[in-house]
Design an enzyme around this catalytic site. Sequence first.
Site, short mmCIF file in Angstrom:
data_model
loop_
_atom_site.label_atom_id
_atom_site.label_comp_id
_atom_site.label_asym_id
_atom_site.label_seq_id
_atom_site.Cartn_x
_atom_site.Cartn_y
_atom_site.Cartn_z
N GLN A 292 0.84 -1.21 0.00
CA GLN A 292 0.00 0.00 0.00
C GLN A 292 0.87 1.26 0.00
OE1 GLN A 292 -4.06 1.11 2.19
NE2 GLN A 292 -2.46 0.61 3.64
N ASP B 32 13.65 -11.19 0.61
CA ASP B 32 12.86 -11.46 1.82
C ASP B 32 13.66 -10.89 2.99
OD1 ASP B 32 11.71 -12.52 4.09
OD2 ASP B 32 11.21 -14.43 3.12
N THR C 291 5.31 2.64 13.46
CA THR C 291 3.86 2.71 13.71
C THR C 291 3.51 3.49 14.98
OG1 THR C 291 1.92 1.35 14.19
CG2 THR C 291 4.00 0.45 14.87
N TYR D 45 2.28 -6.89 17.81
CA TYR D 45 2.62 -6.11 16.61
C TYR D 45 3.43 -4.88 17.00
CZ TYR D 45 2.00 -2.81 12.76
OH TYR D 45 2.23 -1.87 11.78
N1 LIG Z 1 -1.39 -0.25 7.27
C1 LIG Z 1 -1.38 0.54 8.33
O1 LIG Z 1 -2.41 1.06 8.75
C2 LIG Z 1 -0.06 0.85 9.02
C3 LIG Z 1 -0.07 1.65 10.18
C4 LIG Z 1 1.15 1.94 10.80
C5 LIG Z 1 2.33 1.43 10.27
N2 LIG Z 1 2.30 0.66 9.16
C6 LIG Z 1 3.56 0.11 8.63
O2 LIG Z 1 3.70 0.59 7.31
C7 LIG Z 1 4.36 -0.38 6.50
C8 LIG Z 1 3.60 -0.56 5.19
O3 LIG Z 1 2.29 -1.00 5.44
P1 LIG Z 1 1.24 -1.23 4.25
O4 LIG Z 1 -0.09 -0.81 4.74
O5 LIG Z 1 1.79 -0.67 3.00
O6 LIG Z 1 1.25 -2.84 4.18
P2 LIG Z 1 1.27 -3.85 2.92
O7 LIG Z 1 0.43 -3.33 1.81
O8 LIG Z 1 0.94 -5.20 3.46
O9 LIG Z 1 2.78 -3.78 2.45
C9 LIG Z 1 3.81 -4.54 3.01
C10 LIG Z 1 4.72 -4.97 1.90
O10 LIG Z 1 5.83 -5.69 2.46
C11 LIG Z 1 5.99 -6.92 1.73
N3 LIG Z 1 6.56 -7.92 2.63
C12 LIG Z 1 5.95 -8.58 3.63
N4 LIG Z 1 6.80 -9.42 4.23
C13 LIG Z 1 7.99 -9.29 3.57
C14 LIG Z 1 9.26 -9.89 3.71
N5 LIG Z 1 9.49 -10.84 4.63
N6 LIG Z 1 10.26 -9.50 2.89
C15 LIG Z 1 10.04 -8.56 1.93
N7 LIG Z 1 8.86 -7.97 1.73
C16 LIG Z 1 7.84 -8.33 2.55
C17 LIG Z 1 4.61 -7.29 1.25
O11 LIG Z 1 4.68 -8.15 0.13
P3 LIG Z 1 3.78 -9.51 0.09
O12 LIG Z 1 2.37 -9.08 0.34
O13 LIG Z 1 4.02 -10.04 -1.27
O14 LIG Z 1 4.31 -10.39 1.19
C18 LIG Z 1 4.05 -5.91 0.89
O15 LIG Z 1 4.44 -5.54 -0.41
C19 LIG Z 1 4.51 -1.62 7.37
O16 LIG Z 1 5.83 -1.68 7.84
C20 LIG Z 1 3.55 -1.38 8.53
O17 LIG Z 1 4.01 -2.00 9.72
C21 LIG Z 1 1.13 0.35 8.52
#
Ligand SMILES: NC(=O)c1ccc[n+]([C@@H]2O[C@H](COP(=O)([O-])OP(=O)(O)OC[C@H]3O[C@@H](n4cnc5c(N)ncnc54)[C@H](OP(=O)(O)O)[C@@H]3O)[C@@H](O)[C@H]2O)c1
Length: 283
Positions: free
Chosen positions: A11, A33, A97, A121
């Site tokens: 995202q 990874d 986060t 988390y």
């Molecule tokens: N979403 C929220 O509301 C939120 C709030 C606060 C902080 N954050 C932080 O913001 C960041 C981005 O979140 P997002 O919403 O963009 O989530 P997301 O759409 O799930 O993006 C995470 C990305 O990381 C990849 N990924 C997961 N495990 C991995 C691994 N072991 N090695 C390499 N790539 C990996 C995923 O690919 P695959 O799907 O192919 O595994 C996906 O492309 C995260 O670090 C999250 O903790 C998010």
Amino acid sequence: MEVAIIGANGQLGSDLVEVFGKEAIPLTHKDLDVTDFESLGILKELKPEVIINTAGYVKVDDAELYPVEAFQVNAIGALNVAKIANEINAINVYIGTDYVFDGTKDEPYTEEDVPNPLNVYGLSKYAGEIFTKNYCKKYYVVRVASLFGKAGARGKGGNFVELMIQRAKSGEEIKVVNDIFMSPTYTKDVARTLKEFLKLKPEFGIYHMVNEGYCSWYEFAKMIFNLLEWGVEIKPIKSNELERIAKRPRFSALRNKKLENLGLRMRPWKEALEDYLKEKGYI
Ligand SMILES: NC(=O)c1ccc[n+]([C@@H]2O[C@H](COP(=O)([O-])OP(=O)(O)OC[C@H]3O[C@@H](n4cnc5c(N)ncnc54)[C@H](OP(=O)(O)O)[C@@H]3O)[C@@H](O)[C@H]2O)c1
């Protein structure tokens, strides 16, 4: 400036790729990874000036059931990236986060506040922050919150805005908690601000990067339907009426105090939400 973006199809990652344009080196989970140190060797070949690590185990409730998996990605993954970044002398940006805080404060958390995560988390992400800080010299921990972006979170299967729209379309009764407050944040705004931020070469450290203001999830849902001009009824409920595995901070709004000091401002979440709805073609 070459910027490697880990989690490039996520995202936040996909908006970073778009905003950084020619400077972006997109890296998806297929390319590397973060839990596997060997696979990060590709970064030694690419030698980017900046690495933005958006990889995350983002399912807050599942993390309680699978803490090892959550720590593998959010903490050990951060350690691995920090080591590689240090080795190639790259700037390492770890996406953090608001869930590192316990929610007992009555006003938005600044970078000076001390984390005390309530759930696995949050703790795994906090561990990721500490590894980032202690294992590489050139680092930024950029804390974001309650993200909504065009691609939707891969790990969560969407975002809150889309969930509300989906429920409204299916005619389901919509109940939303009105006693949990946070800073809704548009991933495109984070991407744009991060690009400006890096150009300024600020002091290394922790930074908050959220849209201005905060609200309860109920208020957020109401604003979605107001902007859409859909007459959808939403029932406010208390968080203890929901059976959720992980504890959540009651109040995790953030304030971008250090960005303000740099002269960088992020617009209010309502404006960002309106743009998101336009980007998705809903309005
Ligand atoms: N979403 C929220 O509301 C939120 C709030 C606060 C902080 N954050 C932080 O913001 C960041 C981005 O979140 P997002 O919403 O963009 O989530 P997301 O759409 O799930 O993006 C995470 C990305 O990381 C990849 N990924 C997961 N495990 C991995 C691994 N072991 N090695 C390499 N790539 C990996 C995923 O690919 P695959 O799907 O192919 O595994 C996906 O492309 C995260 O670090 C999250 O903790 C998010």
